[in-house]
Design a protein around this motif. Structure first.
Motif, mmCIF file in Angstrom:
data_model
loop_
_atom_site.group_PDB
_atom_site.id
_atom_site.type_symbol
_atom_site.label_atom_id
_atom_site.label_comp_id
_atom_site.label_asym_id
_atom_site.label_seq_id
_atom_site.Cartn_x
_atom_site.Cartn_y
_atom_site.Cartn_z
ATOM 1 N N ALA A 52 -32.264 52.989 123.657
ATOM 2 C CA ALA A 52 -31.117 53.267 124.516
ATOM 3 C C ALA A 52 -30.866 54.756 124.728
ATOM 4 C CB ALA A 52 -29.869 52.611 123.939
ATOM 5 N N VAL A 53 -31.338 55.615 123.809
ATOM 6 C CA VAL A 53 -31.095 57.052 123.948
ATOM 7 C C VAL A 53 -32.352 57.841 124.284
ATOM 8 C CG1 VAL A 53 -29.039 57.081 122.506
ATOM 9 C CG2 VAL A 53 -31.266 57.386 121.449
ATOM 10 N N GLY A 54 -33.463 57.133 124.556
ATOM 11 C CA GLY A 54 -34.673 57.798 125.013
ATOM 12 C C GLY A 54 -35.738 58.052 123.963
ATOM 13 N N ASN A 55 -35.540 57.606 122.721
ATOM 14 C CA ASN A 55 -36.566 57.762 121.686
ATOM 15 C C ASN A 55 -37.689 56.763 121.924
ATOM 16 O OD1 ASN A 55 -35.008 59.684 120.231
ATOM 17 N ND2 ASN A 55 -33.853 58.022 119.307
ATOM 18 N N ARG A 56 -38.925 57.206 121.777
ATOM 19 C CA ARG A 56 -40.074 56.325 121.964
ATOM 20 C C ARG A 56 -40.171 55.359 120.789
ATOM 21 N NH1 ARG A 56 -45.684 58.779 123.593
ATOM 22 N NH2 ARG A 56 -44.401 59.266 125.387
ATOM 23 N N LEU A 57 -40.358 54.066 121.081
ATOM 24 C CA LEU A 57 -40.473 53.040 120.052
ATOM 25 C C LEU A 57 -41.933 52.698 119.805
ATOM 26 C CD1 LEU A 57 -37.623 50.646 121.232
ATOM 27 C CD2 LEU A 57 -37.549 52.231 119.307
ATOM 28 N N ALA A 58 -42.221 52.253 118.565
ATOM 29 C CA ALA A 58 -43.570 51.831 118.194
ATOM 30 C C ALA A 58 -43.467 50.588 117.322
ATOM 31 C CB ALA A 58 -44.288 52.946 117.439
ATOM 32 N N LEU A 90 -43.479 45.521 119.677
ATOM 33 C CA LEU A 90 -43.333 45.710 121.118
ATOM 34 C C LEU A 90 -44.190 44.685 121.849
ATOM 35 C CD1 LEU A 90 -43.486 49.595 121.267
ATOM 36 C CD2 LEU A 90 -41.490 48.133 121.037
ATOM 37 N N ILE A 91 -43.612 44.099 122.898
ATOM 38 C CA ILE A 91 -44.330 43.080 123.660
ATOM 39 C C ILE A 91 -44.236 43.412 125.144
ATOM 40 C CG2 ILE A 91 -44.046 41.233 121.977
ATOM 41 C CD1 ILE A 91 -41.664 40.219 123.580
ATOM 42 N N SER A 92 -45.218 42.970 125.898
ATOM 43 C CA SER A 92 -45.193 43.210 127.343
ATOM 44 C C SER A 92 -44.949 41.928 128.119
ATOM 45 C CB SER A 92 -46.516 43.833 127.795
ATOM 46 O OG SER A 92 -47.579 42.948 127.515
ATOM 47 N N ASP A 93 -44.974 40.788 127.420
ATOM 48 C CA ASP A 93 -44.812 39.511 128.108
ATOM 49 C C ASP A 93 -43.538 38.793 127.686
ATOM 50 O OD1 ASP A 93 -45.669 39.031 125.548
ATOM 51 O OD2 ASP A 93 -47.115 37.484 126.103
ATOM 52 N N GLY A 94 -42.479 39.559 127.431
ATOM 53 C CA GLY A 94 -41.216 38.969 127.022
ATOM 54 C C GLY A 94 -40.494 38.294 128.174
ATOM 55 N N VAL A 95 -39.459 37.544 127.840
ATOM 56 C CA VAL A 95 -38.650 36.859 128.837
ATOM 57 C C VAL A 95 -37.795 37.891 129.560
ATOM 58 C CG1 VAL A 95 -36.835 35.145 129.182
ATOM 59 C CG2 VAL A 95 -38.584 34.776 127.436
ATOM 60 N N GLY A 96 -37.882 37.920 130.877
ATOM 61 C CA GLY A 96 -37.118 38.896 131.654
ATOM 62 C C GLY A 96 -37.513 40.314 131.286
ATOM 63 N N LEU A 112 -35.530 41.056 122.018
ATOM 64 C CA LEU A 112 -34.427 41.956 122.332
ATOM 65 C C LEU A 112 -34.819 42.890 123.470
ATOM 66 C CD1 LEU A 112 -33.622 43.069 118.677
ATOM 67 C CD2 LEU A 112 -32.319 41.438 120.039
ATOM 68 N N LYS A 113 -33.820 43.448 124.125
ATOM 69 C CA LYS A 113 -34.055 44.475 125.133
ATOM 70 C C LYS A 113 -34.023 45.831 124.440
ATOM 71 C CE LYS A 113 -31.739 41.944 128.824
ATOM 72 N NZ LYS A 113 -30.640 41.997 129.797
ATOM 73 N N SER A 114 -34.904 46.707 124.831
ATOM 74 C CA SER A 114 -34.929 48.046 124.238
ATOM 75 C C SER A 114 -33.680 48.842 124.606
ATOM 76 C CB SER A 114 -36.188 48.805 124.659
ATOM 77 O OG SER A 114 -36.243 48.915 126.068
ATOM 78 N N LYS A 118 -31.295 51.339 119.011
ATOM 79 C CA LYS A 118 -31.510 52.771 118.763
ATOM 80 C C LYS A 118 -32.414 52.887 117.545
ATOM 81 C CE LYS A 118 -29.195 57.049 117.602
ATOM 82 N NZ LYS A 118 -27.928 57.667 117.168
ATOM 83 N N LYS A 119 -33.437 53.718 117.653
ATOM 84 C CA LYS A 119 -34.378 53.914 116.557
ATOM 85 C C LYS A 119 -33.673 54.577 115.382
ATOM 86 C CE LYS A 119 -38.955 55.884 115.712
ATOM 87 N NZ LYS A 119 -40.091 56.527 116.358
#
Length: 122
Positions: A52-58, A90-96, A112-114, A118-119
């Motif tokens: 939500a604040v722009g930190n890259r997730l892994a 992290l997934i690329s084929d999530g719902v919505g 969940l939505k990213s 917050k990381k």
């Protein structure tokens, strides 16, 4: 045949074909919509999935929920802001537009939505 179809996002083979509204890879059997392909390209160009604040997730990161989230479906309920979720994937084929798969304490495995996490620093 002026339009070149994109390669498969799963196995990167170039033998994709159209089947109705879907693109299909005959090599691995993966099916996707052209809109999914565009969204994944945008994600790659922007540098991946961010919180939500722009930190890259892994994969494997710990995140906290930034706002109370209402759960739709079976049991309902809410995930309160501040809930820590460990070991995300992290997934690329999530719902919505759900792009995180995680085991949320008290609720179990869900997507969940990213934009609502917050990381947390390690």
């Amino acid at each position: 045949m002026g339009e070149q179809l994109p390669p498969c996002p799963q196995c990167a083979e170039a033998y994709t074909y159209e089947q109705g509204a879907l693109l299909v890879c005959p090599m691995c059997g993966h099916e996707w919509t052209p809109a999914d392909d565009t969204a994944s390209e945008d994600r790659q160009e922007s540098g991946g999935i961010t919180d939500a604040v722009g930190n890259r997730l892994a994969d494997g990161d710990t995140v906290s929920i930034t706002k109370t989230v209402k759960i739709k479906g079976g049991g309902g309920g809410v995930i309160k802001a501040g809930t820590k979720v460990r070991g995300i994937r992290l997934i690329s084929d999530g719902v919505g537009d759900h792009d995180i798969d995680a085991n949320v304490p008290g609720f179990g495995r869900m997507q969940l939505k990213s934009s609502v996490v917050k990381k947390v620093a390690p």
